[in-house]
Design a protein around this motif. Structure first.
Motif, short mmCIF file in Angstrom:
data_model
loop_
_atom_site.label_atom_id
_atom_site.label_comp_id
_atom_site.label_asym_id
_atom_site.label_seq_id
_atom_site.Cartn_x
_atom_site.Cartn_y
_atom_site.Cartn_z
N ASP A 80 26.93 68.25 -0.83
CA ASP A 80 26.09 69.04 -1.73
C ASP A 80 25.28 68.15 -2.69
O ASP A 80 24.17 68.51 -3.11
N GLN A 81 25.82 66.97 -3.01
CA GLN A 81 25.07 66.03 -3.84
C GLN A 81 23.87 65.46 -3.08
O GLN A 81 22.80 65.25 -3.66
N ILE A 82 24.04 65.24 -1.79
CA ILE A 82 22.92 64.73 -0.99
C ILE A 82 21.80 65.76 -0.94
O ILE A 82 20.61 65.41 -1.01
N ARG A 83 22.17 67.04 -0.86
CA ARG A 83 21.14 68.09 -0.86
C ARG A 83 20.38 68.11 -2.18
O ARG A 83 19.16 68.29 -2.21
N LEU A 84 21.10 67.89 -3.29
CA LEU A 84 20.44 67.85 -4.59
C LEU A 84 19.51 66.64 -4.70
O LEU A 84 18.41 66.73 -5.26
N ILE A 85 19.93 65.50 -4.17
CA ILE A 85 19.10 64.29 -4.21
C ILE A 85 17.80 64.53 -3.45
O ILE A 85 16.74 64.05 -3.85
N GLY A 86 17.89 65.28 -2.37
CA GLY A 86 16.70 65.57 -1.56
C GLY A 86 15.62 66.33 -2.31
O GLY A 86 14.46 66.36 -1.87
N GLU A 87 15.97 66.93 -3.44
CA GLU A 87 15.00 67.68 -4.23
C GLU A 87 14.36 66.83 -5.34
O GLU A 87 13.52 67.32 -6.09
N ALA A 88 14.77 65.57 -5.44
CA ALA A 88 14.29 64.72 -6.53
C ALA A 88 12.83 64.34 -6.34
O ALA A 88 12.32 64.26 -5.21
N PRO A 89 12.12 64.10 -7.44
CA PRO A 89 10.72 63.65 -7.34
C PRO A 89 10.66 62.18 -6.94
O PRO A 89 11.62 61.43 -7.11
N GLY A 90 9.51 61.76 -6.42
CA GLY A 90 9.30 60.35 -6.09
C GLY A 90 9.81 59.93 -4.73
O GLY A 90 9.70 58.76 -4.35
N ILE A 91 10.39 60.88 -3.96
CA ILE A 91 10.92 60.56 -2.63
C ILE A 91 9.88 60.89 -1.56
O ILE A 91 9.22 61.94 -1.61
N VAL A 92 9.72 60.00 -0.61
CA VAL A 92 8.79 60.24 0.50
C VAL A 92 9.31 61.39 1.35
O VAL A 92 10.51 61.49 1.63
N ARG A 93 8.40 62.25 1.76
CA ARG A 93 8.77 63.39 2.59
C ARG A 93 8.10 63.30 3.96
O ARG A 93 7.00 62.78 4.09
N LYS A 94 8.82 63.80 4.96
CA LYS A 94 8.33 63.78 6.34
C LYS A 94 7.30 64.90 6.52
O LYS A 94 7.14 65.76 5.64
N PRO A 95 6.60 64.89 7.64
CA PRO A 95 5.59 65.92 7.87
C PRO A 95 6.12 67.34 7.76
O PRO A 95 5.37 68.27 7.39
N ASP A 96 7.41 67.54 8.05
CA ASP A 96 7.97 68.89 7.95
C ASP A 96 8.39 69.25 6.53
O ASP A 96 8.93 70.34 6.29
#
Length: 395
Positions: A80-96
Motif C-alpha cells: 500500500d505504501q508503493i501505491r501511495l508513492i506512485g501518486e507523488a509529484p515529480g515521477i516520470v509516467r508511462k504513456p498509460d
C-alpha cells in the motif's frame, strides 16, 4: 660553479661505484619496493571498490527505504505504501499514465567462489516489471531477460566471473526453489553486476515474504524533482520512508569499506617502511664507511664536505626511487584490473576490479623517496664530516 662541479663529480663517483655495493643496495631497493607494493595494493583495492560503487546509479533515479534503514537488506516497504508513492509529484509516467516505479526485494543466497571453492553470500534481487527500465546502461550480453512469473534469473557479468554455477543455462538451487539462468547482463562495471535478478513476485513466494518489499525505485523527471518527492513523503504520515538519489545512496555505501581497507593498508605500510628505513640507514652507513678513504682523498684535493653530503643523499634517494618504481610497476603489471570481491551490504559479495590510478602511484613514489631521504640524511651528514686523519688510519 666550483661547488656545483664538485657536487656533479662526487655524485657521479658515488653512482658509478654502486655495483661494488650491489647486495647492500639491492636489499634496500627490495625493502622499499615491498613497502610500496603493500601500500599501493591496499589503496588500489580501495580505489577499485570506490569506483565501482561511485559509478553505480543515476541522479534521476530515487530509492526509498524504511525510515532509519541505511541498507536495503534492513528495510521493509509494504504494497500500500508503493501505491501511495506512485501518486507523488515529480515521477516520470508511462504513456498509460502509470508511474515508472519498481518495488524490489533484496535477499541473501549462497554462492561458491571459483578461486577458493568457499561459500559466500550473494544478493538475489527481485525486481518489478519496470525494474529493468529503471537501470541505465543495462545490456543483456548473453541469453535473454527472465519471463515474469517464472523461476528464471539473469546474472551480472561480475558475479559470473567470480562465482561458479551461474553460467548461462545452469540450474541453481536458491531458497526453496530451483532457478534457471537464462541471461547474463552488463552495466558498465557497476555494483549491479554482482547481483542475481528474478521476478519480484516469484522471489516473494519462494522466500516467504508475503506482499512486502524492501525498497522502491522510481524514475524522476529531473534530478531536482527529488525534493518534490521528499516533501510529498514527509507530508504523508503513512509513508515513514527515507528518500535517496540512487547515485548518492551507493556512493555513501562505499565510504565505510573504503576507510576499512585504507586503515588496514597504511599502518602495515608504515610498519614496513620503518623496516625499510633501517635497511636504508644500514646501507648508507656501510657505503660511507667503505668510501671513507675515497671521501678523505677528495677532501685533500680541495673538495668540500657539502658535495659528499649531497652525493650520499642522492645515492639513497636513487635506491629508494628505484624501489618505488619497481613496486609500482609490480602492482600495475600483475594486479591493475584484477577482478576480486569483498563484503558489501548484508555481508553479500561485491565484485570489483583493482584500480591503480596515477594519484596512487604518486603517493607510493613519495613514500619511497621519504624513506630514502630519512635513510640517507644522517649517513650523508657523516660523509660530510669524515675526519681525514681518521679515514687514513683505518684499515
Amino acid at each position: 660553479m666550483r661547488i656545483l662541479n664538485q657536487i656533479i663529480a662526487v655524485c657521479s663517483i658515488n653512482l658509478k661505484s654502486l655495483p661494488q655495493r650491489f647486495w647492500l643496495s639491492f636489499s634496500t631497493v627490495v625493502a622499499v619496493a615491498m613497502v610500496v607494493t603493500v601500500l599501493l595494493g591496499f589503496l588500489a583495492l580501495a580505489a577499485g571498490f570506490k569506483r565501482t560503487l561511485d559509478g553505480t546509479g543515476s541522479d534521476t533515479i530515487a530509492i526509498l527505504l524504511r525510515d532509519g534503514s541505511q541498507q536495503e537488506v534492513n528495510s521493509v516497504v509494504m504494497l500500500d505504501q508503493i501505491r501511495l508513492i506512485g501518486e507523488a509529484p515529480g515521477i516520470v509516467r508511462k504513456p498509460d499514465g502509470n508511474p515508472l516505479i519498481s518495488g524490489e526485494l533484496y535477499v541473501i543466497v549462497d554462492g561458491v567462489k571459483r578461486s577458493t571453492g568457499l561459500k559466500a553470500n550473494l544478493p538475489l534481487r527481485g525486481i518489478g516489471k519496470d525494474g529493468a527500465v529503471l537501470r541505465d546502461d543495462l545490456t543483456i550480453t548473453q541469453g535473454r531477460m527472465f519471463e515474469p512469473g517464472s523461476n528464471e534469473i539473469v546474472v551480472g557479468e561480475g558475479l559470473v566471473r567470480e562465482f561458479a554455477g551461474f553460467d548461462l543455462g545452469s540450474e541453481v538451487r536458491l531458497g526453496t526453489g530451483t532457478w534457471k539462468v537464462v541471461g547474463v547482463f552488463s552495466m558498465k562495471g557497476s555494483v549491479f553486476e554482482s547481483e542475481l535478478w528474478g521476478d519480484a513476485a516469484v522471489v516473494q513466494s519462494l522466500f516467504r515474504r508475503g506482499s512486502s518489499f524492501q525498497t522502491v525505485r522510481v524514475r524522476l523527471e529531473s534530478p531536482e524533482a527529488i525534493d518534490q518527492l521528499r516533501d510529498y513523503v514527509a507530508g504523508e504520515p503513512r509513508l515513514k520512508l527515507e528518500v535517496f538519489s540512487e547515485k548518492g545512496y551507493f556512493a555513501g555505501q562505499s565510504s565505510n569499506t573504503v576507510k576499512l581497507i585504507q586503515n588496514a593498508g597504511w599502518p602495515l605500510a608504515i610498519a614496513m617502511a620503518l623496516g625499510a628505513l633501517a635497511g636504508a640507514l644500514n646501507t648508507m652507513y656501510s657505503s660511507v664507511a667503505s668510501r671513507a678513504r675515497e671521501i678523505a682523498t677528495l677532501r685533500c684535493l680541495g673538495f668540500g664536505g657539502f658535495p659528499s653530503f649531497v652525493a650520499t643523499l642522492l645515492e639513497s634517494l636513487v635506491l629508494a626511487g628505484i624501489g618505488g618504481v619497481i613496486g609500482s610497476m609490480g602492482i600495475f603489471l600483475f594486479f591493475d584490473g584484477f577482478s576480486t570481491s569483498t563484503l558489501g551490504q548484508g555481508f553479500t559479495q561485491i565484485v570489483f576490479s583493482v584500480s591503480l590510478t596515477p594519484a596512487l602511484v604518486k603517493q607510493g613514489i613519495i613514500l619511497a623517496l621519504l624513506v630514502g631521504l630519512i635513510g640517507g640524511f644522517f649517513p650523508a651528514l657523516r660523509a660530510a664530516r669524515v675526519p681525514i686523519v681518521t679515514a687514513y688510519s683505518q684499515g
